[in-house]
Design an enzyme around this catalytic site. Sequence first.
Site, PDB file in Angstrom:
ATOM      1  N   SER A   7      25.295  31.370  31.389  1.00  0.00           N
ATOM      2  CA  SER A   7      24.870  30.950  30.049  1.00  0.00           C
ATOM      3  C   SER A   7      23.586  31.645  29.611  1.00  0.00           C
ATOM      4  O   SER A   7      23.344  31.800  28.414  1.00  0.00           O
ATOM      5  CB  SER A   7      24.644  29.439  30.021  1.00  0.00           C
ATOM      6  OG  SER A   7      23.504  29.095  30.804  1.00  0.00           O
TER       7      SER A   7
ATOM      8  N   SER B 211      34.154  29.267  37.968  1.00  0.00           N
ATOM      9  CA  SER B 211      34.591  29.991  39.170  1.00  0.00           C
ATOM     10  C   SER B 211      34.750  31.483  38.924  1.00  0.00           C
ATOM     11  O   SER B 211      34.348  32.303  39.749  1.00  0.00           O
ATOM     12  CB  SER B 211      35.919  29.433  39.688  1.00  0.00           C
ATOM     13  OG  SER B 211      35.756  28.131  40.174  1.00  0.00           O
TER      14      SER B 211
ATOM     15  N   GLU C 148      31.364  33.301  39.002  1.00  0.00           N
ATOM     16  CA  GLU C 148      30.786  33.393  40.351  1.00  0.00           C
ATOM     17  C   GLU C 148      31.543  34.388  41.214  1.00  0.00           C
ATOM     18  O   GLU C 148      30.932  35.184  41.942  1.00  0.00           O
ATOM     19  CB  GLU C 148      30.784  32.004  40.997  1.00  0.00           C
ATOM     20  CG  GLU C 148      29.871  31.029  40.272  1.00  0.00           C
ATOM     21  CD  GLU C 148      30.530  29.705  39.924  1.00  0.00           C
ATOM     22  OE1 GLU C 148      31.624  29.403  40.434  1.00  0.00           O
ATOM     23  OE2 GLU C 148      29.948  28.966  39.108  1.00  0.00           O
TER      24      GLU C 148
ATOM     25  N   ARG D 168      23.714  42.023  51.388  1.00  0.00           N
ATOM     26  CA  ARG D 168      24.366  43.324  51.488  1.00  0.00           C
ATOM     27  C   ARG D 168      23.405  44.445  51.130  1.00  0.00           C
ATOM     28  O   ARG D 168      23.361  45.472  51.801  1.00  0.00           O
ATOM     29  CB  ARG D 168      25.608  43.364  50.585  1.00  0.00           C
ATOM     30  CG  ARG D 168      26.419  44.635  50.728  1.00  0.00           C
ATOM     31  CD  ARG D 168      26.956  44.843  52.164  1.00  0.00           C
ATOM     32  NE  ARG D 168      28.007  43.890  52.446  1.00  0.00           N
ATOM     33  CZ  ARG D 168      28.088  43.198  53.595  1.00  0.00           C
ATOM     34  NH1 ARG D 168      27.171  43.333  54.540  1.00  0.00           N
ATOM     35  NH2 ARG D 168      29.067  42.370  53.801  1.00  0.00           N
TER      36      ARG D 168
ATOM     37  N   ASP E  57      29.200  43.568  45.561  1.00  0.00           N
ATOM     38  CA  ASP E  57      29.825  44.459  46.536  1.00  0.00           C
ATOM     39  C   ASP E  57      30.132  45.823  45.932  1.00  0.00           C
ATOM     40  O   ASP E  57      30.056  46.848  46.611  1.00  0.00           O
ATOM     41  CB  ASP E  57      31.096  43.817  47.105  1.00  0.00           C
ATOM     42  CG  ASP E  57      30.781  42.709  48.103  1.00  0.00           C
ATOM     43  OD1 ASP E  57      29.636  42.662  48.613  1.00  0.00           O
ATOM     44  OD2 ASP E  57      31.678  41.898  48.381  1.00  0.00           O
TER      45      ASP E  57
ATOM     46  N   HIS F 290      21.209  45.258  53.927  1.00  0.00           N
ATOM     47  CA  HIS F 290      21.874  46.126  54.907  1.00  0.00           C
ATOM     48  C   HIS F 290      21.756  47.596  54.521  1.00  0.00           C
ATOM     49  O   HIS F 290      21.849  48.474  55.376  1.00  0.00           O
ATOM     50  CB  HIS F 290      23.360  45.770  55.032  1.00  0.00           C
ATOM     51  CG  HIS F 290      23.598  44.452  55.673  1.00  0.00           C
ATOM     52  ND1 HIS F 290      24.667  43.655  55.327  1.00  0.00           N
ATOM     53  CD2 HIS F 290      22.915  43.768  56.622  1.00  0.00           C
ATOM     54  CE1 HIS F 290      24.635  42.545  56.045  1.00  0.00           C
ATOM     55  NE2 HIS F 290      23.569  42.594  56.837  1.00  0.00           N
TER      56      HIS F 290
ATOM     57  N   ARG G 236      26.552  27.784  42.717  1.00  0.00           N
ATOM     58  CA  ARG G 236      27.435  28.803  43.270  1.00  0.00           C
ATOM     59  C   ARG G 236      26.997  30.207  42.869  1.00  0.00           C
ATOM     60  O   ARG G 236      27.239  31.170  43.587  1.00  0.00           O
ATOM     61  CB  ARG G 236      28.877  28.542  42.824  1.00  0.00           C
ATOM     62  CG  ARG G 236      29.529  27.376  43.564  1.00  0.00           C
ATOM     63  CD  ARG G 236      30.873  26.980  42.967  1.00  0.00           C
ATOM     64  NE  ARG G 236      31.729  28.087  42.628  1.00  0.00           N
ATOM     65  CZ  ARG G 236      32.884  28.385  43.253  1.00  0.00           C
ATOM     66  NH1 ARG G 236      33.304  27.641  44.249  1.00  0.00           N
ATOM     67  NH2 ARG G 236      33.605  29.402  42.849  1.00  0.00           N
TER      68      ARG G 236
END
Length: 185
Positions: free
Chosen positions: A88, A149, A152, A57, A160, A60, A46
């Site tokens: 890690s 989670s 990620e 991005r 962003d 772009h 992930r």
Amino acid sequence: MDYVGAKEKIILELSHTLSLVSSESVNELVRSIENADKVFFVGVGRVLLALEAMAKRLAHLGVKTYVVGQITEPAITERDLLIVGSGSGESMFPLGIARKAKGFKAKVAHIGSNPESSMKQVADLFVRIPVQTKLNLAGEVPSVQPMTSLFEQSLLLLGDTIALLMVEEKAIDMHSLWQLHANLE
């Protein structure tokens, strides 16, 4: 717990985590991206998905980006940057690629959770996302979410944030960015 409760817990975790990321290290990473001829990305699972989103991005924004292993990946040189995503800092594949990149004198930036990992030996720059690890290090942000989670998600939002910093710094017209967007879709 319902959707609203779960969503609020995740948003609070993300907000707290991102508030603890060093703006100095992020600014240094932005400068490294802007100064590189090419920017390569490596991670697994992930984490790789979040890095692929960051690479897309930045592409772009006109940055020449490549994900390690893609079929059109060019050679890395001393004028390039490798961004390694590894919470890690011990994952075998990203660590091996980072060592190889250093052998070609490329700059290596590590985005991770563990400031004392094996990646420390090869990274020129470290951006810490201080999320909970198995090591229970000081200053880690605990999470109610499964596994990594929070790391990620934070990595995706960090990418962003970096893109927005670059847009604002260069006063890029947002509408003009569509010229670099994929058009064969």
